[in-house]
Design an enzyme around this catalytic site. Structure first.
Site, PDB file in Angstrom:
ATOM      1  N   ASP A   7       0.863  -1.187   0.000  1.00  0.00           N
ATOM      2  CA  ASP A   7       0.000   0.000   0.000  1.00  0.00           C
ATOM      3  C   ASP A   7       0.896   1.232   0.000  1.00  0.00           C
ATOM      4  O   ASP A   7       2.093   1.142   0.319  1.00  0.00           O
ATOM      5  CB  ASP A   7      -0.891  -0.011   1.264  1.00  0.00           C
ATOM      6  CG  ASP A   7      -1.777   1.227   1.343  1.00  0.00           C
ATOM      7  OD1 ASP A   7      -2.353   1.613   0.304  1.00  0.00           O
ATOM      8  OD2 ASP A   7      -1.869   1.841   2.428  1.00  0.00           O
ATOM      9  N   SER A   8       0.308   2.366  -0.297  1.00  0.00           N
ATOM     10  CA  SER A   8       1.060   3.618  -0.239  1.00  0.00           C
ATOM     11  C   SER A   8       1.484   3.946   1.193  1.00  0.00           C
ATOM     12  O   SER A   8       2.385   4.743   1.406  1.00  0.00           O
ATOM     13  CB  SER A   8       0.190   4.749  -0.782  1.00  0.00           C
ATOM     14  OG  SER A   8      -1.024   4.790  -0.049  1.00  0.00           O
ATOM     15  N   CYS A  71      -3.729  -0.896  -2.067  1.00  0.00           N
ATOM     16  CA  CYS A  71      -3.987   0.518  -2.340  1.00  0.00           C
ATOM     17  C   CYS A  71      -4.918   0.658  -3.554  1.00  0.00           C
ATOM     18  O   CYS A  71      -4.623   0.124  -4.631  1.00  0.00           O
ATOM     19  CB  CYS A  71      -2.648   1.193  -2.636  1.00  0.00           C
ATOM     20  SG  CYS A  71      -2.778   2.934  -3.009  1.00  0.00           S
ATOM     21  N   GLU A 150      -6.309   8.885  10.052  1.00  0.00           N
ATOM     22  CA  GLU A 150      -4.945   8.837  10.592  1.00  0.00           C
ATOM     23  C   GLU A 150      -4.813   9.627  11.888  1.00  0.00           C
ATOM     24  O   GLU A 150      -3.933   9.369  12.692  1.00  0.00           O
ATOM     25  CB  GLU A 150      -3.948   9.315   9.530  1.00  0.00           C
ATOM     26  CG  GLU A 150      -3.916   8.337   8.366  1.00  0.00           C
ATOM     27  CD  GLU A 150      -2.689   8.429   7.484  1.00  0.00           C
ATOM     28  OE1 GLU A 150      -1.871   9.342   7.664  1.00  0.00           O
ATOM     29  OE2 GLU A 150      -2.566   7.562   6.600  1.00  0.00           O
ATOM     30  N   CYS A 182     -11.038   3.228  -1.029  1.00  0.00           N
ATOM     31  CA  CYS A 182      -9.780   3.723  -0.477  1.00  0.00           C
ATOM     32  C   CYS A 182      -9.488   2.915   0.780  1.00  0.00           C
ATOM     33  O   CYS A 182     -10.409   2.595   1.546  1.00  0.00           O
ATOM     34  CB  CYS A 182      -9.902   5.207  -0.134  1.00  0.00           C
ATOM     35  SG  CYS A 182      -8.456   5.877   0.705  1.00  0.00           S
ATOM     36  N   HIS A 184      -8.349   3.527   3.649  1.00  0.00           N
ATOM     37  CA  HIS A 184      -8.678   4.046   4.979  1.00  0.00           C
ATOM     38  C   HIS A 184     -10.180   4.016   5.294  1.00  0.00           C
ATOM     39  O   HIS A 184     -10.568   4.027   6.457  1.00  0.00           O
ATOM     40  CB  HIS A 184      -8.235   5.500   5.106  1.00  0.00           C
ATOM     41  CG  HIS A 184      -6.760   5.696   5.132  1.00  0.00           C
ATOM     42  ND1 HIS A 184      -5.947   5.366   4.062  1.00  0.00           N
ATOM     43  CD2 HIS A 184      -5.952   6.193   6.092  1.00  0.00           C
ATOM     44  CE1 HIS A 184      -4.694   5.669   4.374  1.00  0.00           C
ATOM     45  NE2 HIS A 184      -4.663   6.160   5.594  1.00  0.00           N
TER      46      HIS A 184
HETATM   47  N1  DGL Z   1      -3.902   3.922  -0.008  1.00  0.00           N
HETATM   48  C1  DGL Z   1      -4.545   4.979  -0.758  1.00  0.00           C
HETATM   49  C2  DGL Z   1      -5.735   4.407  -1.522  1.00  0.00           C
HETATM   50  O1  DGL Z   1      -6.317   3.409  -1.164  1.00  0.00           O
HETATM   51  C3  DGL Z   1      -4.980   6.119   0.155  1.00  0.00           C
HETATM   52  C4  DGL Z   1      -3.832   6.948   0.688  1.00  0.00           C
HETATM   53  C5  DGL Z   1      -3.030   7.621  -0.419  1.00  0.00           C
HETATM   54  O2  DGL Z   1      -3.519   8.593  -1.024  1.00  0.00           O
HETATM   55  O3  DGL Z   1      -1.949   7.159  -0.698  1.00  0.00           O
HETATM   56  O4  DGL Z   1      -6.094   4.943  -2.538  1.00  0.00           O
END
Ligand code: DGL
Length: 254
Positions: A7-8, A71, A150, A182, A184
């Site tokens: 993931d990012s 992600c 977060e 997303c 989160h």
């Molecule tokens: N993990 C990213 C997503 O699911 C969210 C956080 C980011 O913008 O990197 O798109």
């Protein structure tokens, strides 16, 4: 053979948690690119470049036979590139999420929320239209949801107000099913359901379980769990007890 998830950042731990709980004996290596988060406000080219580097790290360092792209932004832009470059199973969150929403929706009016990049990519729209060309789709980016999660402001009036700010208009268009596009957003599921109890909510991390089973991924290993981050992350410290069973992270450089 093991499962690699990337993931990012730390939001993908929602996916890690679901998979960990469902397959307690699977060996799972998670990589969060916390040095370069967020991906959701970056260009297609950059998201592809970073995603390939994350996949490379997992394949090079572990006996990976399946990469899960937790992600949504990376799944939206880079999944085909990863499939092309690495000879392993690659599972993204977009197709499974779209499929679940399609099965759940009674009135065929589906809402999609995600980062700006995910919404701009139209990835969920294309996946839904491939299932049913005439389907009605509403989508909107919700950039404030990530910091709310977060900062652990999940159960607050702030979260409720921001949810209403982004979703009132979309839900008022008759959407009966909402895709949380997303990493989160599953943590905001409770608040969203409280405000819109009539709407079915799709959490793509749950939809991935069926893909893992369909691909007959070997999930009977030693139950190894490792979390790698590319930089220190206050968000990880906040979320690790909720999502990662309190596990410590190890720092790596890509
Ligand atoms: N993990 C990213 C997503 O699911 C969210 C956080 C980011 O913008 O990197 O798109």
């Amino acid at each position: 053979m093991a499962i690699g998830i990337f993931d990012s950042g730390v939001g993908g731990l929602t996916v890690y948690k679901t998979i960990s709980e469902h397959f307690p004996k699977a060996d799972i290596h998670y990589l969060g690119d916390t040095a370069r988060v967020p991906y959701g406000s970056r260009s297609q080219e950059t998201v592809i470049k970073y995603s390939l580097q994350c996949a490379q790290f997992l394949v090079e360092n572990f006996d990976i036979d399946t990469i899960i792209v937790a992600c949504n932004t990376a799944s939206s832009y880079a999944i085909d590139h990863i499939r092309e470059k690495f000879g392993v199973n690659v599972i993204g969150v977009v197709e499974p999420g779209a499929k679940s929403a399609f099965m759940l929706s009674a009135n065929r009016k589906i809402g999609i929320i995600g980062t700006r990049a995910t919404i701009r990519s139209q990835s969920y729209v294309k996946a839904l239209q491939a299932l049913s060309p005439g389907i009605s789709i509403q989508q909107t980016a919700c950039p404030l949801f990530v910091p709310i999660v977060e900062e652990m402001l999940i159960e607050t009036e702030i979260a409720e107000n921001v949810v209403k700010h982004y979703l009132d208009e979309l839900i008022n268009k008759g959407v009966d099913t909402l895709i949380l596009g997303c990493t989160h957003y599953p943590l905001l599921k409770g608040v969203i359901s409280k405000i819109y109890p009539h709407v079915s909510i799709v959490d793509s991390s749950e939809a991935i379980i069926a893909c893992i089973e369909e691909l007959s991924v070997d999930t009977l290993q030693n139950g190894i769990r490792e979390i790698y981050l590319t930089d220190e992350s206050p968000a990880f410290e906040t979320l690790k007890n909720v999502l990662a069973g309190g596990l410590a992270s190890k720092k790596v450089t890509l």
